[in-house]
Write an enzyme that holds these catalytic residues in place. Structure first.
Site, PDB file in Angstrom:
ATOM      1  N   SER A 233     -11.079 -20.657 -34.202  1.00  0.00           N
ATOM      2  CA  SER A 233     -12.783 -20.298 -34.315  1.00  0.00           C
ATOM      3  C   SER A 233     -12.915 -20.407 -35.867  1.00  0.00           C
ATOM      4  O   SER A 233     -12.401 -20.088 -36.701  1.00  0.00           O
ATOM      5  CB  SER A 233     -12.891 -19.168 -33.622  1.00  0.00           C
ATOM      6  N   GLU A 254      -8.745 -25.576 -39.652  1.00  0.00           N
ATOM      7  CA  GLU A 254      -9.214 -26.722 -38.634  1.00  0.00           C
ATOM      8  C   GLU A 254      -9.968 -25.767 -37.741  1.00  0.00           C
ATOM      9  O   GLU A 254      -9.387 -24.922 -36.956  1.00  0.00           O
ATOM     10  CB  GLU A 254      -8.181 -27.502 -38.087  1.00  0.00           C
ATOM     11  N   CYS A 288     -11.233 -28.637 -29.324  1.00  0.00           N
ATOM     12  CA  CYS A 288     -11.986 -28.475 -30.426  1.00  0.00           C
ATOM     13  C   CYS A 288     -12.554 -29.944 -30.970  1.00  0.00           C
ATOM     14  O   CYS A 288     -13.883 -30.017 -31.333  1.00  0.00           O
ATOM     15  CB  CYS A 288     -11.281 -28.140 -31.770  1.00  0.00           C
TER      16      CYS A 288
END
Length: 514
Positions: A233, A254, A288
């Site tokens: 996150s 990322e 994601c």
């Protein structure tokens, strides 16, 4: 180079899947049933420090191998994973809840990346000639990319093989050793990866897995690794950066995403709906780079909604073999999903599939919302569940503007027969697929990463190999310089010669009028 491991017939193991008596432990659970999958040790700061020390020692051997020698080891590891794909998929299924077919797809993509990194590292990172230019024409110039040493990797639970392997395989191919901290929800997968590579390299701890909770990851950040790659996150990514800053440890982040899929009026509606449904619902929406927002040209909006609604019929979350998607792996995410759906409905959105009643205790059934206000959390925040927010737009300018309005910039998709590339280039994101969904992730030669609060740095492709190296520039004099410029014996003639060369090279044909 001789490694200390050459002197030890029984090198230390790369991971410990069976905790010793008295060691603090935690359990990994099957999210579909709550059953215990495995028990793993909690690595403390001393354990992490020892792992990094072992990795630094192993790096003397691994980094001294030629590219071809490292490639041979990595390609053997690839083959081991391939032959045991069913075993790894079953383990991933038990820890994440995802269907076996999805687990196998993820592993297959990871295998392809291991192979690409192994085969291309030499070409990308090896010595390369560089033009020295006219001023330094007597110099032979080269650049090569050297391994950093020890790389720390903190991986996620949603794709416990594919995602961390984008850092692990590329760091290893570049000549680094790796200390890997998998998510506490998928520790068994991380242990499996380290154990299989250990078999290939004779027990030398080229890849070590350390298991634990948040403090274990924090200890890795401050352990003195030479670089740290994190996936998770945005909020946790900021904490990772802060911890790494204590020792100026560079990071690859990322983080989250709120990706959109744009549908132009000339798009193939059936294919666009199929892609949006997969992008939003596969892996229970826990992707994601998945789709959370859909912006559809108003002229085809009704047709698109009708099509995706029809395609969604029969799509079901469950723990049985017939279910298309599995449970929500991280229990706390259920409340987030519920709050986003409720907020959208409270603000006037319409549920054409699912709705608030679709959010259960472990499973969330597919939910599609339309006419969702742009200020709602279902639009502005990462939901990470099997939901889609679909809104009409007047034109592609509005679609791009709304897509780029958010704080994230990870990936996305565009469906258009004529203007797909032009629209894709205008999207502020690290990756975009045209008339496809998440296809860029399956191309090993492409860089993977985002901008904004989706993070920075790149894995995969040549960029991913270079991410875990430092550039080493070397010049070697081939013959005596015609102009002696870097000496206190420099003459007026040398200075005039330099001025003449620079003027010829860079003076141009025009001058500014006084």
């Amino acid at each position: 180079m001789t490694s200390t491991f050459d002197r030890h017939p029984n090198p230390p193991a790369t991971s410990a899947s069976v905790p010793a008596d008295g060691v603090e432990t935690f359990e990994s659970l099957d999210p579909a049933t709550g059953d215990v999958v495995g028990v793993h040790p909690v690595a403390g700061p001393e354990d992490v420090a020892l792992a990094v020390e072992r990795a630094r020692d192993a790096a003397q051997w691994w980094g001294a191998l030629s590219f071809d020698e490292r490639a041979e080891h990595l390609l053997t590891w690839r083959s081991v994973i391939t032959r045991r794909i069913a075993q790894l998929a079953a383990l991933s299924r038990s820890e994440t809840g995802k269907p076996i077919a999805d687990a196998q797809l993820e592993i297959a993509l990871a295998i392809d990346h291991v192979a690409w990194a192994a085969k291309h590292a030499k070409k990308v990172l090896g010595p390369q000639n560089v033009s020295s230019g006219l001023v330094m024409a007597n110099q032979k110039s080269t650049v090569e990319y050297k391994p950093l040493g020890v790389v720390g990797v903190i991986g996620p639970w949603n794709y416990p093989v594919f995602t961390p392997m984008g850092s692990i395989a590329y760091a290893l191919a570049a000549g680094n050793t790796v200390v890997f901290k998998p998510s506490e929800y998928t520790p068994g997968v991380g242990v499996w990866l380290a154990d299989t590579l250990s078999e290939v390299v004779g027990g030398i701890p080229v890849l070590q897995t350390i298991t634990g909770l948040g403090p274990t990851g924090a200890a890795l950040c401050t352990s003195g690794v030479d670089k740290l790659a994190f996936t998770g996150s945005t909020a946790t990514g900021k904490k990772v950066m802060a911890a790494c800053a204590e020792r100026l440890t560079p990071v690859v982040i990322e983080a989250g995403g709120k990706d959109s899929l744009i549908v132009d009026q000339d798009a193939n509606i059936a294919k666009a709906a199929e892609a949006a449904l997969w992008g939003g619902m596969s892996n229970a929406g826990q992707t994601c780079i998945g789709t959370e927002r859909v912006y559809v040209h108003e002229r085809v909006f009704d047709a698109f909604v009708a099509e995706i609604t029809e395609q969604a019929q029969g799509l079901r979350a469950g723990g049985d073999a017939g279910a298309h998607i599995g449970p929500i792996t991280m229990p706390s995410q259920v409340d987030v999903i519920r709050s986003h759906v409720q907020d959208a409905l409270d603000r006037g959105a319409t549920a054409v599939v699912g709705g608030i009643d679709a959010v259960g205790e472990r499973f969330v059934q597919p939910t599609i919302l339309t006419h969702v206000p742009e200020t709602s959390s279902a639009i502005t925040e990462e939901t990470f569940g099997p939901t889609l927010a679909i809104n009409p737009v007047r034109d592609m300018d509005e679609a791009v503007r709304l897509t780029n309005a958010g704080k994230y910039g990870l990936a996305g998709a565009v469906f258009s027969k004529r203007n797909g590339m032009e629209i894709a280039r205008r999207i502020r994101s690290g990756m975009t697929s045209v008339n496809g969904i998440i296809t860029f992730a399956g191309v090993p030669g492409l860089p993977f990463g985002g901008v904004g609060e989706s993070g920075f740095g790149r894995i995969h492709g040549p960029d991913g190999l270079k991410e875990f190296t430092y550039a080493k520039a070397i010049t070697r004099q081939r013959y005596a310089p015609p102009l002696n410029l870097t000496s206190f014996k420099r003459t007026v003639r040398d200075e005039k010669g330099l001025n003449l060369i620079v003027t010829l090279l860079h003076g141009g044909k025009k001058t500014l009028k006084p």
